[in-house]
Motif scaffolding. Structure first.
Motif, PDB file in Angstrom:
ATOM      1  N   GLY A   1       0.809  -1.210   0.000  1.00 33.22           N
ATOM      2  CA  GLY A   1       0.000   0.000   0.000  1.00 33.22           C
ATOM      3  C   GLY A   1       0.841   1.257   0.000  1.00 33.22           C
ATOM      4  O   GLY A   1       2.060   1.223   0.156  1.00 33.22           O
ATOM      5  N   ASN A   2       0.156   2.373  -0.181  1.00 34.03           N
ATOM      6  CA  ASN A   2       0.854   3.660  -0.153  1.00 34.03           C
ATOM      7  C   ASN A   2       0.992   4.117   1.301  1.00 34.03           C
ATOM      8  O   ASN A   2       0.511   3.453   2.221  1.00 34.03           O
ATOM      9  N   ASN A   3       1.646   5.227   1.503  1.00 39.22           N
ATOM     10  CA  ASN A   3       1.905   5.694   2.865  1.00 39.22           C
ATOM     11  C   ASN A   3       0.624   6.007   3.635  1.00 39.22           C
ATOM     12  O   ASN A   3       0.567   5.820   4.846  1.00 39.22           O
ATOM     13  N   GLU A   4      -0.387   6.453   2.941  1.00 38.49           N
ATOM     14  CA  GLU A   4      -1.658   6.718   3.634  1.00 38.49           C
ATOM     15  C   GLU A   4      -2.283   5.414   4.120  1.00 38.49           C
ATOM     16  O   GLU A   4      -2.799   5.343   5.231  1.00 38.49           O
ATOM     17  N   ASP A   5      -2.231   4.367   3.297  1.00 39.17           N
ATOM     18  CA  ASP A   5      -2.734   3.054   3.715  1.00 39.17           C
ATOM     19  C   ASP A   5      -1.974   2.556   4.941  1.00 39.17           C
ATOM     20  O   ASP A   5      -2.560   2.032   5.887  1.00 39.17           O
ATOM     21  N   LYS A   6      -0.658   2.721   4.909  1.00 39.60           N
ATOM     22  CA  LYS A   6       0.179   2.285   6.027  1.00 39.60           C
ATOM     23  C   LYS A   6      -0.155   3.069   7.291  1.00 39.60           C
ATOM     24  O   LYS A   6      -0.278   2.488   8.385  1.00 39.60           O
ATOM     25  N   LEU A   7      -0.313   4.380   7.160  1.00 40.43           N
ATOM     26  CA  LEU A   7      -0.638   5.212   8.313  1.00 40.43           C
ATOM     27  C   LEU A   7      -2.019   4.866   8.865  1.00 40.43           C
ATOM     28  O   LEU A   7      -2.238   4.895  10.077  1.00 40.43           O
ATOM     29  N   ASP A   8      -2.909   4.497   7.982  1.00 42.99           N
ATOM     30  CA  ASP A   8      -4.236   4.060   8.411  1.00 42.99           C
ATOM     31  C   ASP A   8      -4.121   2.810   9.291  1.00 42.99           C
ATOM     32  O   ASP A   8      -4.742   2.729  10.354  1.00 42.99           O
ATOM     33  N   ARG A   9      -3.305   1.855   8.875  1.00 41.31           N
ATOM     34  CA  ARG A   9      -3.116   0.629   9.660  1.00 41.31           C
ATOM     35  C   ARG A   9      -2.411   0.933  10.989  1.00 41.31           C
ATOM     36  O   ARG A   9      -2.758   0.363  12.025  1.00 41.31           O
ATOM     37  N   ILE A  10      -1.440   1.822  10.948  1.00 39.14           N
ATOM     38  CA  ILE A  10      -0.731   2.199  12.176  1.00 39.14           C
ATOM     39  C   ILE A  10      -1.700   2.832  13.175  1.00 39.14           C
ATOM     40  O   ILE A  10      -1.737   2.454  14.349  1.00 39.14           O
TER      41      ILE A  10
ATOM     42  N   ALA B   1       6.410  15.122   9.475  1.00 35.57           N
ATOM     43  CA  ALA B   1       6.437  14.045   8.479  1.00 35.57           C
ATOM     44  C   ALA B   1       5.056  13.801   7.881  1.00 35.57           C
ATOM     45  O   ALA B   1       4.926  13.598   6.670  1.00 35.57           O
ATOM     46  N   ILE B   2       4.025  13.856   8.710  1.00 32.75           N
ATOM     47  CA  ILE B   2       2.659  13.662   8.191  1.00 32.75           C
ATOM     48  C   ILE B   2       2.288  14.806   7.258  1.00 32.75           C
ATOM     49  O   ILE B   2       1.729  14.587   6.183  1.00 32.75           O
ATOM     50  N   VAL B   3       2.595  16.033   7.661  1.00 32.24           N
ATOM     51  CA  VAL B   3       2.310  17.186   6.796  1.00 32.24           C
ATOM     52  C   VAL B   3       3.021  17.016   5.459  1.00 32.24           C
ATOM     53  O   VAL B   3       2.430  17.203   4.397  1.00 32.24           O
ATOM     54  N   ASN B   4       4.285  16.650   5.493  1.00 31.65           N
ATOM     55  CA  ASN B   4       5.064  16.495   4.277  1.00 31.65           C
ATOM     56  C   ASN B   4       4.520  15.378   3.385  1.00 31.65           C
ATOM     57  O   ASN B   4       4.458  15.525   2.168  1.00 31.65           O
ATOM     58  N   GLU B   5       4.113  14.283   3.976  1.00 31.27           N
ATOM     59  CA  GLU B   5       3.644  13.124   3.208  1.00 31.27           C
ATOM     60  C   GLU B   5       2.211  13.263   2.716  1.00 31.27           C
ATOM     61  O   GLU B   5       1.902  12.878   1.592  1.00 31.27           O
ATOM     62  N   LEU B   6       1.324  13.769   3.570  1.00 34.29           N
ATOM     63  CA  LEU B   6      -0.109  13.708   3.251  1.00 34.29           C
ATOM     64  C   LEU B   6      -0.819  15.053   3.219  1.00 34.29           C
ATOM     65  O   LEU B   6      -2.004  15.109   2.889  1.00 34.29           O
ATOM     66  N   ALA B   7      -0.137  16.112   3.596  1.00 32.88           N
ATOM     67  CA  ALA B   7      -0.730  17.458   3.608  1.00 32.88           C
ATOM     68  C   ALA B   7      -2.054  17.451   4.377  1.00 32.88           C
ATOM     69  O   ALA B   7      -2.119  16.895   5.465  1.00 32.88           O
ATOM     70  N   ASP B   8      -3.103  18.040   3.800  1.00 30.38           N
ATOM     71  CA  ASP B   8      -4.374  18.163   4.526  1.00 30.38           C
ATOM     72  C   ASP B   8      -5.026  16.817   4.818  1.00 30.38           C
ATOM     73  O   ASP B   8      -5.753  16.676   5.796  1.00 30.38           O
ATOM     74  N   ARG B   9      -4.773  15.798   4.004  1.00 33.98           N
ATOM     75  CA  ARG B   9      -5.344  14.464   4.251  1.00 33.98           C
ATOM     76  C   ARG B   9      -4.781  13.833   5.525  1.00 33.98           C
ATOM     77  O   ARG B   9      -5.363  12.919   6.093  1.00 33.98           O
ATOM     78  N   GLY B  10      -3.636  14.322   5.981  1.00 35.62           N
ATOM     79  CA  GLY B  10      -2.989  13.751   7.153  1.00 35.62           C
ATOM     80  C   GLY B  10      -3.509  14.250   8.483  1.00 35.62           C
ATOM     81  O   GLY B  10      -3.227  13.648   9.522  1.00 35.62           O
ATOM     82  N   MET B  11      -4.269  15.338   8.464  1.00 31.03           N
ATOM     83  CA  MET B  11      -4.705  15.916   9.734  1.00 31.03           C
ATOM     84  C   MET B  11      -5.514  14.929  10.562  1.00 31.03           C
ATOM     85  O   MET B  11      -5.327  14.843  11.775  1.00 31.03           O
TER      86      MET B  11
ATOM     87  N   ILE C   1       7.871   8.492  10.893  1.00 31.70           N
ATOM     88  CA  ILE C   1       6.670   7.913  11.501  1.00 31.70           C
ATOM     89  C   ILE C   1       6.902   6.441  11.804  1.00 31.70           C
ATOM     90  O   ILE C   1       6.586   5.955  12.897  1.00 31.70           O
ATOM     91  N   VAL C   2       7.455   5.726  10.838  1.00 36.55           N
ATOM     92  CA  VAL C   2       7.705   4.289  11.006  1.00 36.55           C
ATOM     93  C   VAL C   2       8.663   4.051  12.170  1.00 36.55           C
ATOM     94  O   VAL C   2       8.435   3.150  12.991  1.00 36.55           O
TER      95      VAL C   2
END
Length: 144
Positions: free
Chosen positions: A39-48, A72-82, A121-122
């Motif tokens: 998965g992409n980083n968002e999928d991984k962050l979702d599982r985390i 790191a979340i801001v850099n990777e996912l911007a507004d989707r990471g909030m 994050i990891v």
């Protein structure tokens, strides 16, 4: 005399039942890392975030860790990471949703200057899982 023997047997049975109950509670399996290879980083962050919520794990033991992961979340996912940031930060002490939103939005305005990536994050996540397993005294074979 028979009454004393029966009471003694009953007491021993109760002690054994309590011991069995404690042993069952301590037979947790070692907490494994979520799948970070697919998965992409968002999928991984979702599982985390799902796992740390389920087990109430704080991956931000210090304010410095908090700042690094937020960047790191801001850099990777911007507004989707909030939404992920709020979940992660809510596991740590002194969570204030409005304050965390303000800090996140500020970093979004400086996104171009951030050089931290998903590895931050990891690293914090894996360190927290390792600490969780140490704190629950689970060895690599799942034994206490």
């Amino acid at each position: 005399m028979n009454t004393n023997i029966l009471q003694d047997v009953k007491r021993k049975i109760e002690e054994l039942q309590e011991l069995i109950k404690r042993l069952e509670q301590s037979q947790q399996q070692k907490l494994k890392y979520v799948n970070l290879s697919e998965g992409n980083n968002e999928d991984k962050l979702d599982r985390i975030t799902e796992q740390i919520t389920q087990y109430h794990i704080n991956i931000l033991p210090t304010p410095h860790d908090s700042q690094l992961v937020r960047c790191a979340i801001v850099n990777e996912l911007a507004d989707r990471g909030m939404k992920y940031w709020h979940v992660i930060r809510s596991m740590a002490d002194n969570y204030d949703e409005a304050d965390q939103t303000k800090k996140y939005v500020y970093l979004m305005s400086r996104k171009d200057t951030i050089r931290l990536n998903f590895g931050v994050i990891v690293n914090r996540y894996k360190a927290a899982i390792d600490k969780y397993n140490r704190d629950t005294n689970i060895d690599d074979d799942g034994n206490n």
